[in-house]
Enzyme design. Structure first.
Site, PDB file in Angstrom:
ATOM      1  N   GLU A  57      -3.450  57.148  69.754  1.00 32.69           N
ATOM      2  CA  GLU A  57      -4.452  57.983  70.418  1.00 32.69           C
ATOM      3  C   GLU A  57      -5.862  57.492  70.104  1.00 32.69           C
ATOM      4  OE1 GLU A  57      -4.919  61.812  68.606  1.00 32.69           O
ATOM      5  OE2 GLU A  57      -5.320  62.805  70.504  1.00 32.69           O
ATOM      6  N   HIS A  73      -9.491  57.242  68.913  1.00 33.19           N
ATOM      7  CA  HIS A  73     -10.206  57.897  67.817  1.00 33.19           C
ATOM      8  C   HIS A  73     -11.655  57.441  67.815  1.00 33.19           C
ATOM      9  CE1 HIS A  73      -6.471  59.556  66.220  1.00 33.19           C
ATOM     10  NE2 HIS A  73      -7.168  60.178  65.293  1.00 33.19           N
ATOM     11  N   ASP A  84      -3.724  58.288  63.221  1.00 33.65           N
ATOM     12  CA  ASP A  84      -2.817  59.405  62.886  1.00 33.65           C
ATOM     13  C   ASP A  84      -1.446  58.937  62.379  1.00 33.65           C
ATOM     14  OD1 ASP A  84      -4.841  61.027  63.730  1.00 33.65           O
ATOM     15  OD2 ASP A  84      -3.781  61.890  65.436  1.00 33.65           O
ATOM     16  N   HIS A  94      -0.939  64.289  63.496  1.00 30.65           N
ATOM     17  CA  HIS A  94      -1.516  64.542  64.829  1.00 30.65           C
ATOM     18  C   HIS A  94      -1.424  66.039  65.138  1.00 30.65           C
ATOM     19  CE1 HIS A  94      -2.432  63.748  69.028  1.00 30.65           C
ATOM     20  NE2 HIS A  94      -1.252  64.150  69.434  1.00 30.65           N
ATOM     21  N   GLU A 102      -1.610  67.940  67.665  1.00 29.78           N
ATOM     22  CA  GLU A 102      -0.822  68.451  68.794  1.00 29.78           C
ATOM     23  C   GLU A 102       0.690  68.411  68.551  1.00 29.78           C
ATOM     24  OE1 GLU A 102      -3.504  66.584  68.905  1.00 29.78           O
ATOM     25  OE2 GLU A 102      -4.678  66.914  70.719  1.00 29.78           O
ATOM     26  N   HIS A 128     -11.511  65.365  64.790  1.00 39.37           N
ATOM     27  CA  HIS A 128     -10.810  64.243  65.403  1.00 39.37           C
ATOM     28  C   HIS A 128     -11.781  63.078  65.452  1.00 39.37           C
ATOM     29  CE1 HIS A 128      -8.078  62.067  68.054  1.00 39.37           C
ATOM     30  NE2 HIS A 128      -9.164  61.682  68.671  1.00 39.37           N
ATOM     31  N   GLU A 142     -11.554  62.361  59.057  1.00 39.41           N
ATOM     32  CA  GLU A 142     -10.706  61.199  59.368  1.00 39.41           C
ATOM     33  C   GLU A 142     -11.447  59.888  59.124  1.00 39.41           C
ATOM     34  OE1 GLU A 142      -7.149  62.365  62.340  1.00 39.41           O
ATOM     35  OE2 GLU A 142      -9.032  61.872  63.346  1.00 39.41           O
TER      36      GLU A 142
HETATM   37 ZN   LIG Z   1      -6.527  61.835  64.174  1.00 42.93          ZN
END
Ligand SMILES: [Zn+2]
Length: 268
Positions: A35, A37, A46, A121, A123, A176, A181
């Site tokens: 994903e 970032h 992630d 992650h 989600e 995010h 992170e």
């Molecule tokens: Zn992340």
């Protein structure tokens, strides 16, 4: 626990894995995503973080680390920037659940009894829990136990939260490619962070509800949902030490090795 040649299951031979199962070793299954970032962090952020977390305690607690699940559930605009970025490769929920259920089921079938799902992650939450439930239902009668760590950074101390977010905590959905992170990646994998490209960003609107099709003003252009430039290696180190300690404690409490007081208590 003596240092083993490697803790990475896929780098071991099958007799080594058999020996590990026979001595009662546990197994971690990291689950992440591929994903976007932001401009500055890799797509595998992630996946890297839960894998590093598993490796951080694997020797001490005698766990192996199974090949991570590198794809996750659909990126949502208000917590991951959505599906509109190149490089974000996601699964439907049913695919993710089946994948995690199948892998957990295989680990149980082969005799692992101490298992932890380590998700990063946002989600994927609930779907990994459901997969763990279904895997155990497939193996009724087995004495496997599964710790489902859906959100390993959810309960940081007040001191660490103040260090990370001196201007106030916006909520984990914003975190995010942002302060935490980025700081963790600066600490753990600095060679993968293009920090001079990090930006502070936010969507024009961030309401409490979601809308489909995704409104354009729910998604910041960079893919960073908050203030990445406030990240630092120092913040990452402090946060990481706490995350590792909390994870270690959870594993020891719930999945203690054979012969330890916790294991004996569970057997009663
Ligand atoms: Zn992340």
């Amino acid at each position: 626990m003596a240092q083993r040649r490697t803790r990475i299951l896929s780098e071991m031979t099958w007799p080594e894995v058999r020996e590990a199962i026979e001595r009662g070793a546990g197994v971690f299954l990291p689950v992440g995503s591929t994903e976007q970032h932001g401009y500055h962090l890799p797509l595998a952020t992630d996946v890297i973080l839960p894998t590093e977390l598993a490796l951080a305690v694997a020797d001490e607690l005698d766990f192996l680390v199974a090949p991570p699940v590198a794809y996750g559930y659909r990126s949502r605009p208000l917590s991951g920037g959505g599906q509109g970025f190149v490089g974000t490769i996601s699964l439907q929920a049913r695919t993710l659940m089946s994948l995690v259920e199948d892998v957990l089921s295989e680990l149980i079938r082969q005799g692992f009894e101490r298992i932890a799902v380590v998700n990063w992650h946002f989600e994927n939450q609930n779907f990994v829990y459901e997969a763990a439930c279904l895997a155990l239902e497939r193996h009724r009668g087995s004495s496997a136990r599964i710790l489902v760590a859906e959100h390993p950074f959810a309960e940081l101390s007040e001191a660490t939260m103040k260090t990370l977010f001196p201007e106030g905590f916006p909520g984990w959905d914003y975190e995010h490619a942002s302060i935490m992170e980025t700081s963790l990646m600066l600490h753990l994998r600095p060679e993968l962070v293009l920090f001079d490209r990090a930006v502070d960003d936010a969507s024009k609107r961030h309401p409490w509800y979601d809308v489909l099709p995704v409104p354009e003003d729910f998604v910041p252009a960079s893919g960073t949902l908050w203030k990445a430039t406030q990240a630092s290696e120092e913040k990452g180190r402090i946060t990481w030490e706490e995350i590792v300690a909390q994870f270690r404690e959870a594993v020891v409490t719930e999945l203690a090795g054979t012969g330890s007081p916790e294991a004996v208590r569970h057997e009663r």
